[in-house]
Design a protein around this motif. Structure first.
Motif, PDB file in Angstrom:
ATOM      1  N   LYS A  98       0.900  -1.204  -0.084  1.00  0.00           N
ATOM      2  CA  LYS A  98       0.027   0.022   0.003  1.00  0.00           C
ATOM      3  C   LYS A  98       0.965   1.306  -0.013  1.00  0.00           C
ATOM      4  O   LYS A  98       0.457   2.231  -0.348  1.00  0.00           O
ATOM      5  N   ASP A 135      -4.977  -5.912   0.007  1.00  0.00           N
ATOM      6  CA  ASP A 135      -5.368  -5.547   1.585  1.00  0.00           C
ATOM      7  C   ASP A 135      -6.770  -6.080   1.863  1.00  0.00           C
ATOM      8  O   ASP A 135      -7.591  -6.063   1.097  1.00  0.00           O
ATOM      9  N   SER A 136      -6.725  -6.701   2.814  1.00  0.00           N
ATOM     10  CA  SER A 136      -7.951  -7.650   3.139  1.00  0.00           C
ATOM     11  C   SER A 136      -9.391  -6.783   3.050  1.00  0.00           C
ATOM     12  O   SER A 136     -10.384  -6.949   2.345  1.00  0.00           O
ATOM     13  N   GLU A 137      -9.195  -5.380   3.525  1.00  0.00           N
ATOM     14  CA  GLU A 137     -10.329  -4.578   3.640  1.00  0.00           C
ATOM     15  C   GLU A 137     -10.640  -4.017   2.284  1.00  0.00           C
ATOM     16  O   GLU A 137     -11.862  -3.957   1.665  1.00  0.00           O
ATOM     17  N   ASN A 154      -1.783   2.366   9.905  1.00  0.00           N
ATOM     18  CA  ASN A 154      -2.230   1.258   8.949  1.00  0.00           C
ATOM     19  C   ASN A 154      -3.505   1.712   8.325  1.00  0.00           C
ATOM     20  O   ASN A 154      -3.661   1.708   7.193  1.00  0.00           O
ATOM     21  N   LYS A 155      -4.501   2.172   9.319  1.00  0.00           N
ATOM     22  CA  LYS A 155      -5.758   2.545   8.719  1.00  0.00           C
ATOM     23  C   LYS A 155      -5.696   3.653   8.062  1.00  0.00           C
ATOM     24  O   LYS A 155      -6.311   4.015   7.101  1.00  0.00           O
ATOM     25  N   GLU A 184      -4.568   3.255   4.625  1.00  0.00           N
ATOM     26  CA  GLU A 184      -5.663   2.270   3.870  1.00  0.00           C
ATOM     27  C   GLU A 184      -6.689   3.321   3.534  1.00  0.00           C
ATOM     28  O   GLU A 184      -7.476   3.117   2.416  1.00  0.00           O
TER      29      GLU A 184
HETATM   30 MG    MG Z   1      -5.541  -4.152   5.779  1.00  0.00          MG
END
Ligand code: MG
Ligand code: NAD
Length: 412
Positions: free
Chosen positions: A128, A153-155, A225-226, A229
């Motif tokens: 990312k 990225d899982s999200e 991280n968020k 993201e």
């Molecule tokens: Mg993630």
């Protein structure tokens, strides 16, 4: 004859957490995937072992010394050894390659990921930081070269799965009201604020739900991280940050949601196992077995949701501010964060010093237009050197504990 074409795959960052999960999925489907190249930074032994298992044409390692060790270990196997960024770019853009898994951590992954995009590859994006740094240039290259960009990225993979299959131009045109980006809240979600300054790298890397590399584990603990993201989602889904709402969901079962204007909310659920988004992106638009434990909803007690606490997680605000400031500021944010996290992991900076350092670097610099790779890399370098200077006066754990007023996160 098989009704699919075998894909030739390069894995950038093969020895890492995402690299390992990718190879686990590939190992289950030898008819579908052939490994063309595997790369690692300096993990010579681990890379040699993977090469013996997957027989790639190329292995890439960071420096000449590691390369000669690797050559020794691979003697007689047929795998050729390449070195450094040039080697990474070569195996990312090679005409034999269909798919590139971009799973190097940090800014080091930018050049080879872009090289793959410029050759119109199918690019599976875990890295990312590359997208956060170069935003518009990155997305422009994807459309100019007809690359297929699939989020790992899982999200973001969850959001991708909840969006309509036909790629409409904007979320608005697809009737999307909001994107609900879920976050676990990391290991310190409930740690008393006054104790945050003395948490250790080991505690920060012990994520409650996911097993990941050390850098992203610390990013999860600070919630940077968020923040990264949030920026990643704005670019991937062509949306503004106001449309994205972060939901802390400590169980990490719902990987994100899309709310539509008719009130429908679509969610993607699954065990917290990166092999699901990896298998999804490797085989998209088909589905393949990922080796993941099926969800047992009867076993799950309940799902919880909370708003992120701005005092506990100032990194989330810093990321939103850097994105709003625009230009090279997301790259500056990312660079300062990389330096801060490394210093924290090496015991040179307190955990609460991470947002402190990033905020100092952002307030020392001004955004400039991110209209060329040179401009972005120049600002990345500048931010790293400023962060390095600040580290000389930064609060270490010991310094923070002797100044009680510094013990929590004290940012405006
Ligand atoms: Mg993630
Ligand atoms: P990791 O530290 O486990 O692995 C990183 C890989 O990159 C290793 O193979 C390492 O050798 C290589 N590497 C590191 N520095 C390098 C350099 N300077 N030059 C060349 N190669 C280098 O990291 P990870 O957890 O696998 O994460 C990789 C990327 O995926 C990160 O950008 C992370 O944010 C993203 N991501 C990871 C997860 C996860 O569950 N691990 C989930 C979502 C996104």
């Amino acid at each position: 004859m098989a009704d699919f074409q075998q894909q030739t795959v390069t894995i950038l960052g093969a020895t890492g957490s995402i690299g390992t999960s990718t190879l686990d999925v590939i190992r289950r489907h030898p008819d579908r995937f052939r490994v063309h190249a595997l790369t690692a930074h300096r993990q010579v032994e681990a890379l040699a072992q993977l090469c013996r298992q997957f027989s790639p044409v190329y292995a890439v390692i960071a420096d000449e010394r590691s390369a000669s060790e690797l050559e020794q270990l691979l003697r007689g196997t047929g795998t050729k050894v390449l070195v450094g960024e040039e080697g990474l770019c070569q195996v990312a853009e090679d005409s034999f390659v269909d798919t590139v898994m971009a799973a190097i951590v940090g800014a080091a992954g930018l050049a080879p990921t872009l090289a793959a995009i410029r050759e119109g590859k199918r690019v599976l994006l875990a890295n990312k930081e590359a997208l956060v740094m170069s935003g518009q240039l990155f997305m422009d290259a994807v459309s100019a070269h007809g690359a297929t960009l699939l989020p790992i990225d899982s999200e973001h993979n969850a959001i991708f799965q909840c969006l309509p299959p036909e790629r409409v131009r904007t979320p608005e045109q697809a009737g999307v009201a909001r994107i609900l980006l879920t976050a676990s809240g990391g290991p310190f979600r409930e740690t008393p604020l006054e104790n945050l300054h003395k948490v250790t790298p080991e505690q920060a890397c012990a994520h409650p739900n996911w097993s990941m590399g050390r850098k992203i584990s610390v990013d999860s603990a600070t919630m940077m991280n968020k923040g990264l993201e949030l920026i990643e989602a704005c670019w991937l889904f062509n949306t503004e940050p106001e449309r994205i709402q972060v939901h802390v969901h400590p169980e990490s079962i719902i990987h994100s949601m899309v709310e539509y204007c008719d009130g429908s909310v679509l969610a993607q659920l699954g065990s917290p196992d990166m092999r699901t988004p990896i298998a999804h992106a490797l085989s998209w638009p088909e589905r393949i077995d990922a080796g993941v434990e099926p969800l047992d909803l009867f076993e799950l007690a309940s799902f919880n949701f909370q708003r992120p606490d701005p005092e506990r997680f100032p990194c989330l605000r810093l990321a939103a501010e850097a994105f709003a400031a625009g230009g090279t500021f997301p790259a500056v944010l990312n660079a300062a964060n990389e330096i801060a996290v490394q210093a924290f992991l090496e015991g040179r900076l307190a955990f609460t010093g991470i947002p402190w350092l990033i905020e100092q670097v952002l307030s020392d610099m001004n955004p400039v237009p991110a209209d060329s790779m040179e401009a972005i890399l120049e600002q990345d370098g500048e931010a790293r050197s400023r962060a390095g200077e600040l580290l000389k006066v930064a609060p270490t754990t010991a310094a923070m504990s002797s100044f009680p007023e510094n013990s929590g996160v004290k940012l405006s």
